[in-house]
Write a protein that holds these residues in place. Structure first.
Motif, PDB file in Angstrom:
ATOM      1  N   GLN A  99       0.929  -1.238  -0.041  1.00 22.54           N
ATOM      2  CA  GLN A  99      -0.090   0.232   0.007  1.00 22.54           C
ATOM      3  C   GLN A  99       0.794   1.405   0.033  1.00 22.54           C
ATOM      4  OE1 GLN A  99      -2.325   0.270   3.439  1.00 22.54           O
ATOM      5  NE2 GLN A  99      -4.083   1.146   2.482  1.00 22.54           N
ATOM      6  N   ASN A 100       1.934   1.337   0.820  1.00 23.73           N
ATOM      7  CA  ASN A 100       2.915   2.491   0.853  1.00 23.73           C
ATOM      8  C   ASN A 100       3.652   2.521  -0.474  1.00 23.73           C
ATOM      9  OD1 ASN A 100       2.025   3.155   3.170  1.00 23.73           O
ATOM     10  ND2 ASN A 100       3.529   2.843   4.475  1.00 23.73           N
ATOM     11  N   LEU A 101       4.000   1.563  -0.897  1.00 24.78           N
ATOM     12  CA  LEU A 101       4.958   1.605  -2.226  1.00 24.78           C
ATOM     13  C   LEU A 101       4.135   2.011  -3.394  1.00 24.78           C
ATOM     14  CD1 LEU A 101       6.881  -1.676  -1.886  1.00 24.78           C
ATOM     15  CD2 LEU A 101       8.034   0.698  -2.000  1.00 24.78           C
ATOM     16  N   ALA A 102       2.632   1.822  -3.358  1.00 26.11           N
ATOM     17  CA  ALA A 102       1.673   2.229  -4.484  1.00 26.11           C
ATOM     18  C   ALA A 102       1.737   3.694  -4.300  1.00 26.11           C
ATOM     19  CB  ALA A 102       0.474   1.601  -4.278  1.00 26.11           C
ATOM     20  N   MET A 103       1.981   4.300  -3.345  1.00 30.12           N
ATOM     21  CA  MET A 103       2.156   5.781  -3.400  1.00 30.12           C
ATOM     22  C   MET A 103       3.219   6.454  -4.215  1.00 30.12           C
ATOM     23  SD  MET A 103       0.922   7.085   0.477  1.00 30.12           S
ATOM     24  CE  MET A 103       2.359   6.476   1.387  1.00 30.12           C
ATOM     25  N   PHE A 104       4.321   5.642  -4.475  1.00 26.07           N
ATOM     26  CA  PHE A 104       5.386   6.141  -4.827  1.00 26.07           C
ATOM     27  C   PHE A 104       5.861   5.715  -6.476  1.00 26.07           C
ATOM     28  CE2 PHE A 104       5.723   6.574  -0.393  1.00 26.07           C
ATOM     29  CZ  PHE A 104       6.172   7.903  -0.264  1.00 26.07           C
TER      30      PHE A 104
ATOM     31  N   TYR B 101       6.502  15.062  -0.372  1.00 27.70           N
ATOM     32  CA  TYR B 101       5.017  15.278  -0.948  1.00 27.70           C
ATOM     33  C   TYR B 101       4.816  14.776  -2.123  1.00 27.70           C
ATOM     34  CZ  TYR B 101       4.820  18.511   3.228  1.00 27.70           C
ATOM     35  OH  TYR B 101       5.043  19.184   4.432  1.00 27.70           O
ATOM     36  N   ARG B 102       3.756  14.154  -2.739  1.00 29.16           N
ATOM     37  CA  ARG B 102       3.370  13.927  -4.229  1.00 29.16           C
ATOM     38  C   ARG B 102       2.587  14.707  -4.754  1.00 29.16           C
ATOM     39  NH1 ARG B 102       2.930   8.051  -7.349  1.00 29.16           N
ATOM     40  NH2 ARG B 102       2.742   9.243  -9.067  1.00 29.16           N
ATOM     41  N   ILE B 103       2.832  15.271  -5.887  1.00 26.31           N
ATOM     42  CA  ILE B 103       1.950  16.012  -6.687  1.00 26.31           C
ATOM     43  C   ILE B 103       2.110  15.377  -8.138  1.00 26.31           C
ATOM     44  CG2 ILE B 103       1.003  18.415  -7.280  1.00 26.31           C
ATOM     45  CD1 ILE B 103       3.884  17.879  -4.936  1.00 26.31           C
ATOM     46  N   GLY B 104       0.980  14.811  -8.775  1.00 31.58           N
ATOM     47  CA  GLY B 104       1.334  14.305 -10.111  1.00 31.58           C
ATOM     48  C   GLY B 104       2.432  13.099 -10.025  1.00 31.58           C
ATOM     49  N   ASN B 105       3.173  13.451 -11.054  1.00 31.94           N
ATOM     50  CA  ASN B 105       4.449  12.358 -11.093  1.00 31.94           C
ATOM     51  C   ASN B 105       5.646  12.898 -10.562  1.00 31.94           C
ATOM     52  OD1 ASN B 105       4.716  14.269 -13.241  1.00 31.94           O
ATOM     53  ND2 ASN B 105       4.333  12.506 -14.559  1.00 31.94           N
ATOM     54  N   VAL B 106       5.564  14.004  -9.547  1.00 25.03           N
ATOM     55  CA  VAL B 106       6.578  14.649  -8.808  1.00 25.03           C
ATOM     56  C   VAL B 106       6.896  14.599  -7.570  1.00 25.03           C
ATOM     57  CG1 VAL B 106       7.688  17.092  -8.525  1.00 25.03           C
ATOM     58  CG2 VAL B 106       6.400  16.531 -10.935  1.00 25.03           C
TER      59      VAL B 106
ATOM     60  N   ASN C 290       5.278   5.539 -10.670  1.00 25.12           N
ATOM     61  CA  ASN C 290       5.308   6.420 -11.875  1.00 25.12           C
ATOM     62  C   ASN C 290       5.813   7.950 -11.375  1.00 25.12           C
ATOM     63  OD1 ASN C 290       4.227   4.624 -13.516  1.00 25.12           O
ATOM     64  ND2 ASN C 290       2.218   4.885 -12.796  1.00 25.12           N
ATOM     65  N   ILE C 291       6.781   7.950 -10.625  1.00 22.35           N
ATOM     66  CA  ILE C 291       7.465   9.212 -10.547  1.00 22.35           C
ATOM     67  C   ILE C 291       8.485   9.656 -11.428  1.00 22.35           C
ATOM     68  CG2 ILE C 291       8.860  10.469  -8.652  1.00 22.35           C
ATOM     69  CD1 ILE C 291       5.974   9.981  -7.610  1.00 22.35           C
ATOM     70  N   LYS C 292       8.639  11.022 -12.050  1.00 26.31           N
ATOM     71  CA  LYS C 292       9.418  11.249 -13.015  1.00 26.31           C
ATOM     72  C   LYS C 292      10.343  12.378 -12.482  1.00 26.31           C
ATOM     73  CE  LYS C 292       7.859  12.538 -17.117  1.00 26.31           C
ATOM     74  NZ  LYS C 292       7.052  13.116 -18.147  1.00 26.31           N
ATOM     75  N   GLN C 293      10.212  13.189 -11.681  1.00 27.16           N
ATOM     76  CA  GLN C 293      11.275  13.888 -11.004  1.00 27.16           C
ATOM     77  C   GLN C 293      10.975  14.229  -9.417  1.00 27.16           C
ATOM     78  OE1 GLN C 293       9.067  15.920 -13.509  1.00 27.16           O
ATOM     79  NE2 GLN C 293      10.462  15.855 -15.029  1.00 27.16           N
ATOM     80  N   VAL C 294      12.318  14.214  -8.782  1.00 28.98           N
ATOM     81  CA  VAL C 294      12.343  14.253  -7.482  1.00 28.98           C
ATOM     82  C   VAL C 294      12.890  15.999  -7.076  1.00 28.98           C
ATOM     83  CG1 VAL C 294      13.047  13.799  -5.183  1.00 28.98           C
ATOM     84  CG2 VAL C 294      12.430  11.899  -6.748  1.00 28.98           C
ATOM     85  N   ILE C 295      12.164  16.978  -6.407  1.00 27.69           N
ATOM     86  CA  ILE C 295      12.852  18.270  -6.437  1.00 27.69           C
ATOM     87  C   ILE C 295      13.086  18.166  -4.987  1.00 27.69           C
ATOM     88  CG2 ILE C 295      12.067  20.704  -6.654  1.00 27.69           C
ATOM     89  CD1 ILE C 295      12.148  18.974  -9.084  1.00 27.69           C
ATOM     90  N   MET C 296      14.293  18.528  -4.546  1.00 26.74           N
ATOM     91  CA  MET C 296      14.779  18.333  -3.307  1.00 26.74           C
ATOM     92  C   MET C 296      15.088  19.885  -2.763  1.00 26.74           C
ATOM     93  SD  MET C 296      17.317  15.481  -3.632  1.00 26.74           S
ATOM     94  CE  MET C 296      16.966  14.174  -4.625  1.00 26.74           C
ATOM     95  N   GLN C 297      14.642  20.281  -1.614  1.00 25.17           N
ATOM     96  CA  GLN C 297      14.828  21.612  -0.826  1.00 25.17           C
ATOM     97  C   GLN C 297      15.146  21.398   0.501  1.00 25.17           C
ATOM     98  OE1 GLN C 297      12.189  24.919  -2.661  1.00 25.17           O
ATOM     99  NE2 GLN C 297      10.907  23.016  -2.439  1.00 25.17           N
TER     100      GLN C 297
END
Ligand code: R2B
Ligand code: URA
Length: 289
Positions: A25-30, A78-83, A32-39
């Motif tokens: 269930q947790n892995l399903a949240m992650f 945080y996840r927004i679309g594929n980011v 189809n990710i394309k970009q990881v933006i780190m701040q």
């Protein structure tokens, strides 16, 4: 992505630093990710998530509160679309820990083609405060063009070039009417904010005088070094090993040739921080198909 083969035969159930169970269930949240933006800060990661919800999903930011997908207080995700919009803390040590865990998480969730972008702040060298720098190469503070780290007693020097085609795509995604200067240059990742960047206003005295520092800063121009910050070298070194395209978009808060202290108002600093986020959003929008 190039990942440690040891993980294939020793699957984990829990990511300790992110405090995340690796359930289906947790892995399903992650997926189809394309970009990881780190701040650096978690609140900036949340701010970017809100802006991305508006830009990518057309959600009115007024009615949107991003959900932090991890329970640790050290990092936010945080996840927004594929980011993914994540925080990495301060310095090479903390971003390195985050990079290991987020990369394992995304690998376990089946992502193989990722891009990592650090979006941050920096101390400019000979550029107008508010200029956004996209990093091509990260340097050590002694101007070595690699990242020195240690595996116990073994010194390891790792290459620190960023991905030049990612840099070019980011530049190409910016509108002609951008209202602030943006340039491609190189960065120094120092080990701390004060003595590591030869500031005279730290709690301890530097070992170098102003004459020496002026001469040192003058050399930076020849290497096209435009800013100081604290994470680019381990980001580049990690991503080169992992074959993940990466770069950094960092706004400059001051010109170090003119002083050490960040004296801009809170409003001005927030506006500067918006600039590096805007450059990242322009790029992400250009990549949505
Ligand atoms: C830039 O800004 C932070 C210090 O203020 C640090 O994380 C960095 O790299
Ligand atoms: N971040 C840094 O590491 N240095 C600066 O001067 C400003 C932001």
């Amino acid at each position: 992505m190039n990942i440690n083969p040891w993980l294939k035969n020793n699957p984990e159930q829990y990511l300790y630093l992110l405090q995340l169970e690796l359930t289906t269930q947790n892995l399903a949240m992650f997926t189809n990710i394309k970009q990881v933006i780190m701040q650096g800060s978690s609140s900036r990661a949340a701010t970017l998530a809100r802006k991305l919800a508006g830009a990518l999903l057309n959600i009115d930011q007024q009615f949107f509160e991003p959900v932090n997908l991890v329970t640790t207080s050290n990092f936010a995700v945080y996840r927004i679309g594929n980011v993914l919009s994540v925080s990495h803390g301060m310095g090479n040590v903390t971003i390195d820990a985050l990079l290991h865990e987020i990369t394992k998480l995304l690998y376990y969730a089946g992502n193989l083609n990722l891009e990592y972008i650090r979006v941050g702040t920096s101390g400019g060298i000979g550029v107008e405060p508010g200029t956004v720098i996209i990093t091509q190469n990260a340097f050590m503070p002694n101007l070595a063009p690699y990242y020195t780290t240690y595996e116990l007693d073994q010194q390891i020097d790792l290459p620190t070039h960023m991905d030049s085609s990612l840099v070019n795509r980011i530049i190409a995604a910016q509108p002609a009417e951008l209202e602030f200067p943006i340039l491609v240059g190189n960065s120094i990742a120092a080990d701390d904010f004060y003595l590591g960047q030869c500031r005279y206003d730290g709690a301890m005295t530097t070992r170098k005088d102003e004459k020496w520092r002026t001469k040192f800063f003058a050399q930076l121009d020849k290497l096209n070094i435009k800013n100081f910050e604290m994470e680019s070298s381990s980001l580049a070194a990690f991503c080169n090993q992992a074959s993940i395209p990466a770069t950094m978009i960092a706004v400059t808060l001051l010109n170090r040739l003119k002083g050490d202290q960040v004296v801009s108002s809170a409003t001005q600093l927030a506006e500067f921080s918006d600039r590096s986020q805007q450059v990242a959003i322009n790029y992400i929008l250009s990549q949505q198909s």
